[in-house]
Write a protein that holds these residues in place. Sequence first.
Motif, PDB file in Angstrom:
ATOM      1  N   UNK A   1     -10.082  -8.651  -7.480  1.00 36.87           N
ATOM      2  CA  UNK A   1      -8.637  -8.778  -7.425  1.00 36.87           C
ATOM      3  C   UNK A   1      -8.211  -9.975  -6.593  1.00 36.87           C
ATOM      4  N   UNK A   2      -8.876 -10.178  -5.467  1.00 40.34           N
ATOM      5  CA  UNK A   2      -8.544 -11.312  -4.594  1.00 40.34           C
ATOM      6  C   UNK A   2      -8.841 -12.642  -5.276  1.00 40.34           C
ATOM      7  N   UNK A   3      -9.968 -12.706  -5.996  1.00 32.97           N
ATOM      8  CA  UNK A   3     -10.294 -13.943  -6.717  1.00 32.97           C
ATOM      9  C   UNK A   3      -9.259 -14.241  -7.793  1.00 32.97           C
ATOM     10  N   UNK A   4      -8.841 -13.214  -8.533  1.00 30.60           N
ATOM     11  CA  UNK A   4      -7.851 -13.420  -9.587  1.00 30.60           C
ATOM     12  C   UNK A   4      -6.505 -13.819  -8.987  1.00 30.60           C
ATOM     13  N   UNK A   5      -6.124 -13.194  -7.884  1.00 27.66           N
ATOM     14  CA  UNK A   5      -4.874 -13.534  -7.186  1.00 27.66           C
ATOM     15  C   UNK A   5      -4.876 -15.017  -6.817  1.00 27.66           C
ATOM     16  N   UNK A   6      -5.941 -15.443  -6.142  1.00 25.83           N
ATOM     17  CA  UNK A   6      -6.030 -16.825  -5.677  1.00 25.83           C
ATOM     18  C   UNK A   6      -6.060 -17.804  -6.838  1.00 25.83           C
ATOM     19  N   UNK A   7      -6.891 -17.539  -7.819  1.00 30.86           N
ATOM     20  CA  UNK A   7      -7.015 -18.446  -8.961  1.00 30.86           C
ATOM     21  C   UNK A   7      -5.696 -18.562  -9.720  1.00 30.86           C
ATOM     22  N   UNK A   8      -5.008 -17.455  -9.886  1.00 30.44           N
ATOM     23  CA  UNK A   8      -3.746 -17.474 -10.637  1.00 30.44           C
ATOM     24  C   UNK A   8      -2.680 -18.254  -9.887  1.00 30.44           C
ATOM     25  N   UNK A   9      -2.544 -17.994  -8.585  1.00 35.79           N
ATOM     26  CA  UNK A   9      -1.497 -18.678  -7.830  1.00 35.79           C
ATOM     27  C   UNK A   9      -1.821 -20.154  -7.590  1.00 35.79           C
ATOM     28  N   UNK A  10      -3.093 -20.511  -7.650  1.00 31.55           N
ATOM     29  CA  UNK A  10      -3.444 -21.930  -7.551  1.00 31.55           C
ATOM     30  C   UNK A  10      -3.148 -22.654  -8.858  1.00 31.55           C
ATOM     31  N   UNK A  11      -3.204 -21.934  -9.975  1.00 33.57           N
ATOM     32  CA  UNK A  11      -3.003 -22.560 -11.280  1.00 33.57           C
ATOM     33  C   UNK A  11      -1.554 -22.513 -11.756  1.00 33.57           C
ATOM     34  N   UNK A  12      -0.799 -21.484 -11.339  1.00 36.82           N
ATOM     35  CA  UNK A  12       0.550 -21.282 -11.861  1.00 36.82           C
ATOM     36  C   UNK A  12       1.532 -21.032 -10.723  1.00 36.82           C
TER      37      UNK A  12
ATOM     38  N   UNK B   1      -3.930 -14.022   0.393  1.00 37.96           N
ATOM     39  CA  UNK B   1      -4.258 -12.855  -0.419  1.00 37.96           C
ATOM     40  C   UNK B   1      -3.675 -11.607   0.231  1.00 37.96           C
ATOM     41  N   UNK B   2      -3.007 -10.748  -0.538  1.00 40.29           N
ATOM     42  CA  UNK B   2      -2.471  -9.503   0.023  1.00 40.29           C
ATOM     43  C   UNK B   2      -3.578  -8.600   0.556  1.00 40.29           C
ATOM     44  N   UNK B   3      -3.254  -7.828   1.560  1.00 33.88           N
ATOM     45  CA  UNK B   3      -4.205  -6.862   2.109  1.00 33.88           C
ATOM     46  C   UNK B   3      -4.547  -5.814   1.064  1.00 33.88           C
ATOM     47  N   UNK B   4      -5.764  -5.329   1.123  1.00 32.71           N
ATOM     48  CA  UNK B   4      -6.163  -4.222   0.283  1.00 32.71           C
ATOM     49  C   UNK B   4      -6.799  -4.600  -1.041  1.00 32.71           C
TER      50      UNK B   4
END
Length: 129
Positions: free
Chosen positions: A14-25, A6-9
Amino acid sequence: MTDVETPDGLGSRGARFWTATLEAYELSDSETPLLLEACRTLDNLDALAQAVADHGAMTVGSMGQPVVNPALTEARGQRIVLHRLLAALALPDEDGEAIPTGAQQRGKASAAKRWAGHTSERALKAVGK
């Protein structure tokens, strides 16, 4: 499940959406910055919602008059930005369809209005007319 950094900041949403999106796509190099901005926008919306929760929907204006909390106006703008970012990413929904852009939604509504009440010749033949 892959290990996604997860990017800093980023805040929690936002972190949950980042992780979920990159795990799915699997995103391209040009899509990753769009995802990051979408995540930041989600965090901005959370901060604005907290400001409204802390200070209420109305606040006092410069002349002492009640005015709408500026956080509500900014949240509306952030929602528009979020929609545009997600549409640009074109991530599929549960049905496998990408989120339509505003222009696509307006075009679909316009076409439906234009063709309302019209029946094609093929449809008329199918019902024996």
